[in-house]
Structures are given as C-alpha cells and as structure tokens.
Design an enzyme around this catalytic site. Structure first.
Site, PDB file in Angstrom:
ATOM      1  N   GLU A 132       0.835  -1.196   0.000  1.00 45.80           N
ATOM      2  CA  GLU A 132       0.000   0.000   0.000  1.00 45.80           C
ATOM      3  C   GLU A 132       0.869   1.245   0.000  1.00 45.80           C
ATOM      4  O   GLU A 132       1.931   1.275   0.622  1.00 45.80           O
ATOM      5  CB  GLU A 132      -0.898  -0.029   1.247  1.00 45.80           C
ATOM      6  CG  GLU A 132      -1.912   1.069   1.348  1.00 45.80           C
ATOM      7  CD  GLU A 132      -2.849   0.853   2.541  1.00 45.80           C
ATOM      8  OE1 GLU A 132      -3.470   1.845   2.972  1.00 45.80           O
ATOM      9  OE2 GLU A 132      -2.926  -0.292   3.050  1.00 45.80           O
ATOM     10  N   GLU A 136      -3.236  10.384   3.240  1.00 46.46           N
ATOM     11  CA  GLU A 136      -4.428  10.393   4.074  1.00 46.46           C
ATOM     12  C   GLU A 136      -4.518  11.714   4.839  1.00 46.46           C
ATOM     13  O   GLU A 136      -3.582  12.082   5.548  1.00 46.46           O
ATOM     14  CB  GLU A 136      -4.406   9.229   5.068  1.00 46.46           C
ATOM     15  CG  GLU A 136      -4.468   7.857   4.401  1.00 46.46           C
ATOM     16  CD  GLU A 136      -4.312   6.731   5.399  1.00 46.46           C
ATOM     17  OE1 GLU A 136      -5.308   6.021   5.645  1.00 46.46           O
ATOM     18  OE2 GLU A 136      -3.200   6.568   5.936  1.00 46.46           O
TER      19      GLU A 136
END
Length: 258
Positions: A132, A136
């Site tokens: 990943e 964010e």
C-alpha cells in the site's frame, strides 16, 4: 547439442520470455487521466455493502458516490446500513498498476474522526501480499496530510506533511512516483518525502483508490469522531503515468521530473 537444437532452444526461451512479458503487461493497467466528466464503470469499481473492519464506523454505499460538475463526490452521512450507523463512499480501479506516477487533485472532508484518502493497495482479497502507498488527510488536523506505505502488511512509515491553507479548504495536488528502488511523494508539485530503503518500498502492482470514511475507535490517530451532518470529499482528477511516458496533462509532476 547440434545447431538446430540450439536454435530451437534459443527460440523457445525467447518465446517464453516474450510470453512472460506479455502476461505482466496484461496484469497492469495503462496510463490514464480521469477528469470525472462521468464515472466510467469499465475503469472504476464502486465499493458497496461492506466495510473494512471494526475500526470503520460506516458501510460503503454506491449511493454516496457520484459525479457532479466534473468532480467525483464521495459522501458520508448518518444512515443505518447493516451493523453500521453511517454510510460512506469509495471507488477503486478494476485494474492493477505497477511502477509509475500516481496523481490526484482533491479537497478533503472536514471534521475530527474522518479520513480522506488517495492511495494504492493490494492485499488478501486479491490473494496478494498487503502492499500500500498512502496519502491520508486525518480530519483532526486538516492542515496536514500523512504519507505512508505498507510492505507485506508492515507499515510504520508515517510522515506528516503540512498542507498550506488546509487540505479541506481548497483543492491540492497529491502525487507519488513509485520506482523499484525509490519512492517520492509530492504535494502541489513540491517533493516532500523520499524513500530509498528497498525494504520500505512496495513491489506488487496495486489498485488505485479514493475513499472517505470515519472511525469511533482510532481516536489517537484520527481524533474523536464528531458527526455534525453529511460530509464530503471532492476529487477533481486522478491519473496514472507509466514509466518513460510523456506527461499527460500540464500540471502533472511528470512534466518536471521526466
């Protein structure tokens, strides 16, 4: 081995290598720019009817994903869905993408306990190791964006980057350039973080995601959840540029880095 057998062996090996290269090419998607004039369902899959675990207080709903005025709107609202009191929106590419440049222009949601994310991911649902790469915006502080990456399910590579003017007040450009031996994060065209340790760089092709969700339990990380009414994250553009290709739009970081 005679010459004919040598030639046959060489030709077989060449065909095998070409075949493997062809399979790899088919497994990863090609360069694209998505401006969200519409939502191409051949390109995008809309998450609907599940959540990502106990930490998430909302259920993905296709009703909270729409295109409006050339922008993708991912919503969050109070609505009972299965065992969750809230519903939220997420999209993901149908194809996986490998090394290259990933870019999004987006405006994050506001509010403590919310997570507005642009990221790439692959994992157990696709029978792959958990890799990943993340941007964010955690609503407890919209003046920052967190970058991070997971390799084989192992994270712990977080870095907070200031977002001048606030990630929820205007559109900002987020990009990462993923190479085998280097990973670079960009904010509004400026390099803000670089990773060169091979052990901290994902290796598996991943899908591209944009999502908005909330949490009641991750208070230390995302802040105490505070619902004040329907919320939204807006995405103006998502793009992927394969290695070696020319930049696809004037604002792309590949125009400056290639």
């Amino acid at each position: 081995m005679n010459c004919n057998l040598k030639a046959l062996a060489l030709r077989t090996a060449t065909l095998l290598i070409a075949s493997c290269a062809s399979v790899q090419a088919q497994e990863t998607g090609a360069s694209f720019v998505e401006n969200f004039d519409s939502l191409d369902m051949k390109q995008w899959f809309v998450s609907d009817g599940w959540n990502n675990g106990g930490h998430q207080n909302c259920t993905w709903s296709k009703d909270l994903v729409r295109v409006e005025g050339g922008r993708l709107i991912l919503g969050f609202e109070e609505r009972q869905m299965k065992d969750r009191a809230y519903a939220c929106g997420e999209i993901q590419t149908r194809k996986r993408y490998g090394y290259g440049t990933y870019e999004a222009r987006m405006k994050a949601a506001s509010g403590s306990g919310f997570n507005s994310a642009f990221f790439s991911y692959i994992g157990e649902t696709d029978k792959q190791p958990h890799d990943e790469i993340d941007f964010e915006v955690l609503g407890k502080n919209e003046g920052q964006v967190q970058v991070n990456q997971y390799i084989g399910g192992k994270g712990g590579n977080e870095k907070l980057v200031p977002v001048e003017g606030g990630a929820d007040r205007k559109f900002n450009d987020y990009a990462f350039v993923w190479q085998k031996d280097r990973l670079r994060y960009y904010l509004n065209g400026r390099l803000v973080h670089e990773v060169t340790d091979p052990a901290k760089i994902p290796q598996h092709p991943q899908k591209i995601f944009a999502s908005l969700w909330g949490s009641d339990t991750l208070k230390d990380w995302m802040g105490a959840f505070a619902y004040k009414g329907p919320n939204r994250m807006e995405v103006d553009r998502i793009a992927y540029t394969a290695p070696g290709e020319k930049c696809l739009f004037p604002e792309s970081v590949t125009c400056a880095t290639n």
